[in-house]
Write an enzyme that holds these catalytic residues in place. Sequence first.
Site, mmCIF file in Angstrom:
data_model
loop_
_atom_site.group_PDB
_atom_site.id
_atom_site.type_symbol
_atom_site.label_atom_id
_atom_site.label_comp_id
_atom_site.label_asym_id
_atom_site.label_seq_id
_atom_site.Cartn_x
_atom_site.Cartn_y
_atom_site.Cartn_z
ATOM 1 N N ASP A 86 0.876 -1.179 0.000
ATOM 2 C CA ASP A 86 0.000 0.000 0.000
ATOM 3 C C ASP A 86 0.904 1.218 0.000
ATOM 4 O O ASP A 86 2.085 1.090 -0.361
ATOM 5 C CB ASP A 86 -0.973 -0.065 1.201
ATOM 6 C CG ASP A 86 -2.253 0.730 0.952
ATOM 7 O OD1 ASP A 86 -2.160 1.861 0.444
ATOM 8 O OD2 ASP A 86 -3.345 0.223 1.271
ATOM 9 N N HIS A 106 1.980 1.641 -3.212
ATOM 10 C CA HIS A 106 1.131 2.611 -3.901
ATOM 11 C C HIS A 106 1.741 4.005 -3.997
ATOM 12 O O HIS A 106 1.081 4.918 -4.449
ATOM 13 C CB HIS A 106 -0.237 2.696 -3.214
ATOM 14 C CG HIS A 106 -1.034 1.433 -3.292
ATOM 15 N ND1 HIS A 106 -2.284 1.302 -2.728
ATOM 16 C CD2 HIS A 106 -0.756 0.243 -3.872
ATOM 17 C CE1 HIS A 106 -2.744 0.078 -2.946
ATOM 18 N NE2 HIS A 106 -1.831 -0.589 -3.641
#
Length: 364
Positions: free
Chosen positions: A197, A219
Amino acid sequence: MCKYVLQLVLVVGIALAVRASPLNASCSVSSYDDVASAVSSCTSITLGSFTVPAGKALSMSLKSGTTVTVTGTIKFAYSEWKGPLVEISGSKITFKNSGGTFDGQGANYWDGKGDSGVTKPKFFRIKTSGGSTFSNIKLKNCPHQCVSINSASDTTLNGWTIDVSAGDSAGGKNTDGFDLSSSSGITIENSVVKNQDDCVAINQGSNYVFKNLTCSGGHGLSLSVGQSSSSGSANTVSNVTFSDCTVKNSRNGIHIKTHSDAGSGSVTDVTYKNIKLSGITNYGINVQQDYENGGSSGNPKGNIPIKNLKLSSVTGTMSGGSSSMPVYILCGSNGCSSWTWSGVSITGGKKSNSCNYSPSGFSC
Ligand SMILES: *[C@@H]1O[C@H](CO)[C@@H](O)[C@H](O)[C@H]1NC(C)=O
Ligand SMILES: *[C@@H]1O[C@H](CO)[C@@H](O)[C@H](O)[C@H]1NC(C)=O
Ligand SMILES: *[C@@H]1O[C@H](CO)[C@@H](O)[C@H](O)[C@H]1NC(C)=O
C-alpha cells in the site's frame, strides 16, 4: 594491618558495585513480563528476544531521555485485534537497533482482504517528542499498517527497513509503510519500504520531511486528506517535502487525494524534488479531488484546496500496462492554485495525460 584489610574490603566493594550496574537485569528485557518494571525504573533498556502475549502491546511510556537498544527478535502471538502491537511514547527518546527485528508474523493474518476480512493489528505506533530518534529499526511482515506516527513531534526516523515483500504473493494488503497524522516536525530518512500500500501516507499535520526513501511494491508517496467530516485542522496538511526518493514497481509514484465527502481543510506547501520512478502500473503522478467512500467518484470538489504544490525533477518510466497514465490531475472548482512544476518527465504510459488544471511549468 587492620587498616589494609579495611581498604581491601572497600576496594573490592567498589569494584563489585561498579560491575553490578551494567548487569542490572531489570533493564535488560528478555521476557514480556520484565517490560513494565524496566520502563518504570530504567533509562537505558535493552530489548532481547521474546514474544509479546496475544492481544497485548509492547507499550513503553518511557522516562525522558531514555535509550532503548533492540538486540533480539520480538514476535507477537496471534490475536484478531486492532493493535497497535508496539507503542512508544516519551520525550528525548533514543530508540536504536543493534541486530534486532520486530516480526509481526503477518502471514498469520493476511487474507487478501486488508481492512476487511479478519481484524488485523496495526504494528508500530510512535508518539514521541523533544528531539527523539529511532535509528536502523527493522520491521518485518506487518499484519496491517506498519508504522503510525500520531500525536508526535520533533522526532526523526533514520535508516529503517520495512519489509513486507513476503505479502506480495501471500495476500498482504493495506500494509502502509509510514502513516502520519496529528503530528509536526517529523523527519524520515535513508529508509527502505517493501509493501502493498502507500509507502508514505499523510493524513494530517505539518513540517514533515522525507528524504532518501526507496519504496517498492506499494502505492507510492501519498497524501490522503479529509478523513473527518468536520472542518478545520483535522483536514489540513502543510509544509511537507519529499526529496531524493525512488519509487519502483508500484501502483503510483506520487498520489495526492482529497476527500470530496469531508468537511473543509487545506493542503499547502507540499514539495516533491528529485523523485525517480520506474515500473509504475497506474499513475506516475495522480492528484485527484474526487475521493469519496473509499473510491474515485469522478466528481471533484474544492473543499480541501491544494495550494503551492511544487514538483521539481520528477522523472521515470511507467510499466507500460494498459491502464498506465503518466500524469492525471482532476481538480474541483477553485481546488487547485499556484502549482509550479519543473523537470517533470515520465514516459511509457499507455494512456495520454489528463489534466483539468495546468501547473505552471508543465504542459499536460
Ligand atoms: C537497576 O534497577 C533498579 C530497579 O530494579 C533501578 O532502581 C536502578 O536505577 C537500575 N540501575 C541502572 C544502572 O539502570
Ligand atoms: C540512502 O539510504 C540508504 C539506505 O536505504 C543508504 O544506504 C544510503 O547511504 C543513503 N544515502 C545517503 C546519501 O545518505
Ligand atoms: C517546514 O518544516 C521544516 C522541517 O520541520 C522546518 O525546518 C521549517 O521551518 C518549516 N517551515 C515553515 C515555514 O514552517
